[in-house]
Motif scaffolding. Structure first.
Motif, PDB file in Angstrom:
ATOM      1  N   GLN A 249      -8.580 -10.493 -28.369  1.00 48.10           N
ATOM      2  CA  GLN A 249      -7.596 -10.827 -27.340  1.00 48.10           C
ATOM      3  C   GLN A 249      -7.097  -9.596 -26.591  1.00 48.10           C
ATOM      4  OE1 GLN A 249      -4.340 -13.324 -28.574  1.00 48.10           O
ATOM      5  NE2 GLN A 249      -5.638 -14.676 -29.781  1.00 48.10           N
ATOM      6  N   VAL A 250      -6.652  -9.830 -25.365  1.00 52.66           N
ATOM      7  CA  VAL A 250      -5.905  -8.840 -24.582  1.00 52.66           C
ATOM      8  C   VAL A 250      -4.484  -9.352 -24.466  1.00 52.66           C
ATOM      9  CG1 VAL A 250      -5.665  -7.637 -22.389  1.00 52.66           C
ATOM     10  CG2 VAL A 250      -7.952  -8.150 -23.282  1.00 52.66           C
ATOM     11  N   LEU A 251      -3.517  -8.531 -24.884  1.00 56.43           N
ATOM     12  CA  LEU A 251      -2.116  -8.968 -24.887  1.00 56.43           C
ATOM     13  C   LEU A 251      -1.278  -7.987 -24.087  1.00 56.43           C
ATOM     14  CD1 LEU A 251      -3.257  -9.342 -28.180  1.00 56.43           C
ATOM     15  CD2 LEU A 251      -1.417 -11.008 -27.925  1.00 56.43           C
ATOM     16  N   VAL A 252      -0.692  -8.493 -22.992  1.00 50.91           N
ATOM     17  CA  VAL A 252       0.173  -7.697 -22.120  1.00 50.91           C
ATOM     18  C   VAL A 252       1.471  -8.481 -21.997  1.00 50.91           C
ATOM     19  CG1 VAL A 252       0.303  -6.441 -19.943  1.00 50.91           C
ATOM     20  CG2 VAL A 252      -1.932  -6.993 -20.902  1.00 50.91           C
ATOM     21  N   THR A 253       2.321  -8.377 -22.986  1.00 48.55           N
ATOM     22  CA  THR A 253       3.430  -9.328 -23.121  1.00 48.55           C
ATOM     23  C   THR A 253       4.797  -8.674 -23.169  1.00 48.55           C
ATOM     24  OG1 THR A 253       3.174  -9.267 -25.527  1.00 48.55           O
ATOM     25  CG2 THR A 253       1.972 -10.972 -24.340  1.00 48.55           C
ATOM     26  N   THR A 254       4.891  -7.365 -22.892  1.00 50.15           N
ATOM     27  CA  THR A 254       6.187  -6.696 -22.946  1.00 50.15           C
ATOM     28  C   THR A 254       6.996  -7.028 -21.696  1.00 50.15           C
ATOM     29  OG1 THR A 254       5.269  -4.712 -21.913  1.00 50.15           O
ATOM     30  CG2 THR A 254       5.237  -4.809 -24.312  1.00 50.15           C
ATOM     31  N   LYS A 255       8.143  -6.416 -21.593  1.00 53.58           N
ATOM     32  CA  LYS A 255       9.057  -6.688 -20.470  1.00 53.58           C
ATOM     33  C   LYS A 255       8.378  -6.457 -19.124  1.00 53.58           C
ATOM     34  CE  LYS A 255      13.543  -5.271 -18.632  1.00 53.58           C
ATOM     35  NZ  LYS A 255      14.714  -4.369 -18.820  1.00 53.58           N
ATOM     36  N   ASN A 256       7.542  -5.421 -19.045  1.00 51.48           N
ATOM     37  CA  ASN A 256       6.843  -5.119 -17.792  1.00 51.48           C
ATOM     38  C   ASN A 256       5.379  -5.572 -17.843  1.00 51.48           C
ATOM     39  OD1 ASN A 256       9.124  -3.743 -16.722  1.00 51.48           O
ATOM     40  ND2 ASN A 256       8.598  -1.969 -17.985  1.00 51.48           N
ATOM     41  N   GLY A 257       5.094  -6.586 -18.620  1.00 55.33           N
ATOM     42  CA  GLY A 257       3.714  -6.978 -18.890  1.00 55.33           C
ATOM     43  C   GLY A 257       2.972  -7.567 -17.721  1.00 55.33           C
ATOM     44  N   ASN A 258       2.663  -6.750 -16.724  1.00 53.99           N
ATOM     45  CA  ASN A 258       1.960  -7.263 -15.543  1.00 53.99           C
ATOM     46  C   ASN A 258       0.526  -6.750 -15.479  1.00 53.99           C
ATOM     47  OD1 ASN A 258       2.874  -4.699 -15.123  1.00 53.99           O
ATOM     48  ND2 ASN A 258       3.383  -4.988 -12.970  1.00 53.99           N
ATOM     49  N   VAL A 259      -0.338  -7.591 -14.891  1.00 52.63           N
ATOM     50  CA  VAL A 259      -1.758  -7.283 -14.701  1.00 52.63           C
ATOM     51  C   VAL A 259      -2.055  -7.478 -13.226  1.00 52.63           C
ATOM     52  CG1 VAL A 259      -4.100  -8.001 -15.246  1.00 52.63           C
ATOM     53  CG2 VAL A 259      -2.368  -7.987 -17.049  1.00 52.63           C
ATOM     54  N   ILE A 260      -2.433  -6.383 -12.552  1.00 50.99           N
ATOM     55  CA  ILE A 260      -2.611  -6.452 -11.092  1.00 50.99           C
ATOM     56  C   ILE A 260      -3.868  -5.698 -10.697  1.00 50.99           C
ATOM     57  CG2 ILE A 260      -1.601  -5.884  -8.843  1.00 50.99           C
ATOM     58  CD1 ILE A 260       1.145  -5.874 -10.181  1.00 50.99           C
TER      59      ILE A 260
END
Length: 469
Positions: free
Chosen positions: A296-307
């Protein structure tokens, strides 16, 4: 003590270790009678019997150096034994080698660091025991007692080493970095750099863990079989790990950074680089990057953005925010790679073609049923061999196809892309071979494949449906 004669003087040192002779110049007739035997007889008359140097005597007679004392007999002093010591079979300290000159004339300083490394069970050192002292003698032949045995060295100490029963040979218990700490030898599984990885250190290749106390500057490489810990930032570099990579700060890859871990990658922001992990990737944000994880890829913190990037988690992707309001191209992927689906198609085609060929062979055999000539027999034999080859090939195709189809079926059911915050318009969603485009912003949604198409469920609905998974 000095004894004078009309043709020479004989001097004997106070410790009876030296005898010296000085010749006197008298008449030429007297000069001619001075011989080696005269000097030897003189020494014998004074009981000087050990250490007589006949070469020195002949030199004295040859040059007739009058008025100067020359040593003609010398005793051998008693000695003390040599102390025990360790003979090391490996470089015990990191060495900075001369830079390699490239074909274009430039100097390669990045690969000039030679680490003091050792392999498991490799010989580190051999203990050379102390020796006994040796007796001596004075010029009168008196024996001088030996001065005793040399001192023993304490046994080699440190962690990561072991010895044989006699404590003579010392070996590395495991592969690692040799660190001398005073009189101790330690084999560290961790290679530690307190500051930045830069030109002063160069590229690092190590069989074990690597820890960088500062930044990894652009243009440098780390290749470790164990974990890699970086306390600072990472620039445009290459990092490979046989286990996990942890970066306490962020990655500004400048489009050339490549990071590969056999297990997990953990970092803060990721920008302008490519990441590949055998398990999971955890990040605070991912911008303009290519990210692939076999789990898995997990980007879930407060600033968890993928752009502006492609994020691929084979088992799933969880992000807080995907894309942005201006529609920057962003792709979120999950599921088995396209190549697996393509391989299924290839295998089905190969199986179909094999069946078609077998059917054609069977038809050909029917035409030969009523013929008994040698040509027909030879043709039938060739066809039967070809059918056996096709049958074997088909069996191999089926053995590869069935588990692959099962994996795809499981993958289609379990793979997902979850948004915990908002997914913006124009973000593309791919799960397996199923594509989807987000046409308007939506919050807290999970995408899965249902009936061959991607559908979106609220996170609460999805959690309820898959609570037992």
């Amino acid at each position: 003590m000095t004894i004078d004669y009309n043709w020479c003087s004989l001097k004997i040192s106070n410790d009876n270790m030296y005898a010296l002779i000085c010749l006197y110049h008298n008449t030429s007739e007297e000069k001619s009678v001075i011989s080696e035997q005269m000097i030897l007889d003189l020494l014998t008359s004074h009981n000087i019997v050990r250490g007589v140097n006949r070469i020195a005597i002949l030199s004295l007679l040859d040059h007739m150096e009058y008025g100067q004392f020359l040593c003609v007999a010398q005793g051998t002093p008693a000695t003390k034994g040599t102390d025990g010591y360790y003979e090391y079979h490996k470089e015990m300290q990191d060495m900075k080698q001369k830079p390699v000159i490239n074909a274009d004339g430039t100097a390669d300083y990045k690969n000039s660091l030679s680490l003091a490394i050792i392999s498991e069970n490799e010989l580190i050192a051999t203990y050379i025991p102390p020796t006994e002292g040796k007796e001596g003698f004075d010029i009168f032949g008196n024996i001088l007692p030996a001065l005793g045995r040399g001192k023993d060295c304490p046994a080699l100490r440190g962690h990561g080493i072991y010895s044989d029963e006699d404590r003579i040979h010392f070996y590395a218990r495991h592969s690692g970095h040799i660190v001398m700490d005073g009189s101790s030898v330690n084999i560290e599984k961790l290679y530690r750099i307190s500051g930045d990885l830069d030109i002063e250190v160069g590229n690092v290749r190590f069989d074990g863990d690597v820890e960088i106390g500062g930044d990894v500057r652009s243009g440098f490489e780390i290749d470790a079989t164990g974990d890699v810990f970086i306390h600072g930032h990472v620039g445009g570099c290459v990092i490979k790990s046989g286990k996990n990579i942890t970066i306490n700060k962020g990655i500004q890859g400048r489009g050339v950074c490549r990071i590969e871990a056999a297990e997990n990658i953990v970092c803060k922001y990721v920008e302008s680089c490519s990441l590949s992990a055998g398990k999971n990737i955890y990040a605070d944000s991912i911008l303009n990057a290519s990210v692939v994880a076999k789990e898995q890829v997990l980007v879930t913190t407060k600033n968890g953005n993928v752009i502006g990037c492609e994020v691929y988690g084979m088992a799933g992707v969880v992000v807080k925010e995907a894309g942005n309001e201006i529609g920057t191209p962003t792709l979120l992927r999950a599921g088995l790679p396209r190549s697996d689906y393509e391989r299924v198609g290839e295998l089905k085609k190969l199986i179909y073609e094999a069946d078609q060929k077998v059917e054609a062979f069977n038809q050909h055999l029917k035409t030969l049923e009523n013929r008994d000539d040698s040509t027909a027999k030879d043709t039938r034999m060739k066809i039967m061999r070809a059918k056996i080859v096709l049958s074997s090939a088909k069996k191999e195709y089926l053995e590869e196809l069935e588990p692959l189809k099962e994996r795809i079926a499981v993958d289609s059911k379990n793979s997902f892309i979850q948004i915990t915050g908002v997914v913006h318009n124009d973000v593309r969603i791919n799960i397996g071979m199923s594509p989807y485009v987000v046409y308007e912003p939506i919050k807290e949604i999970t995408y899965r494949v249902v009936g061959g198409q991607i559908v979106g469920l609220s996170n609460e609905e999805d959690a309820a449906l898959h609570k037992n998974d």
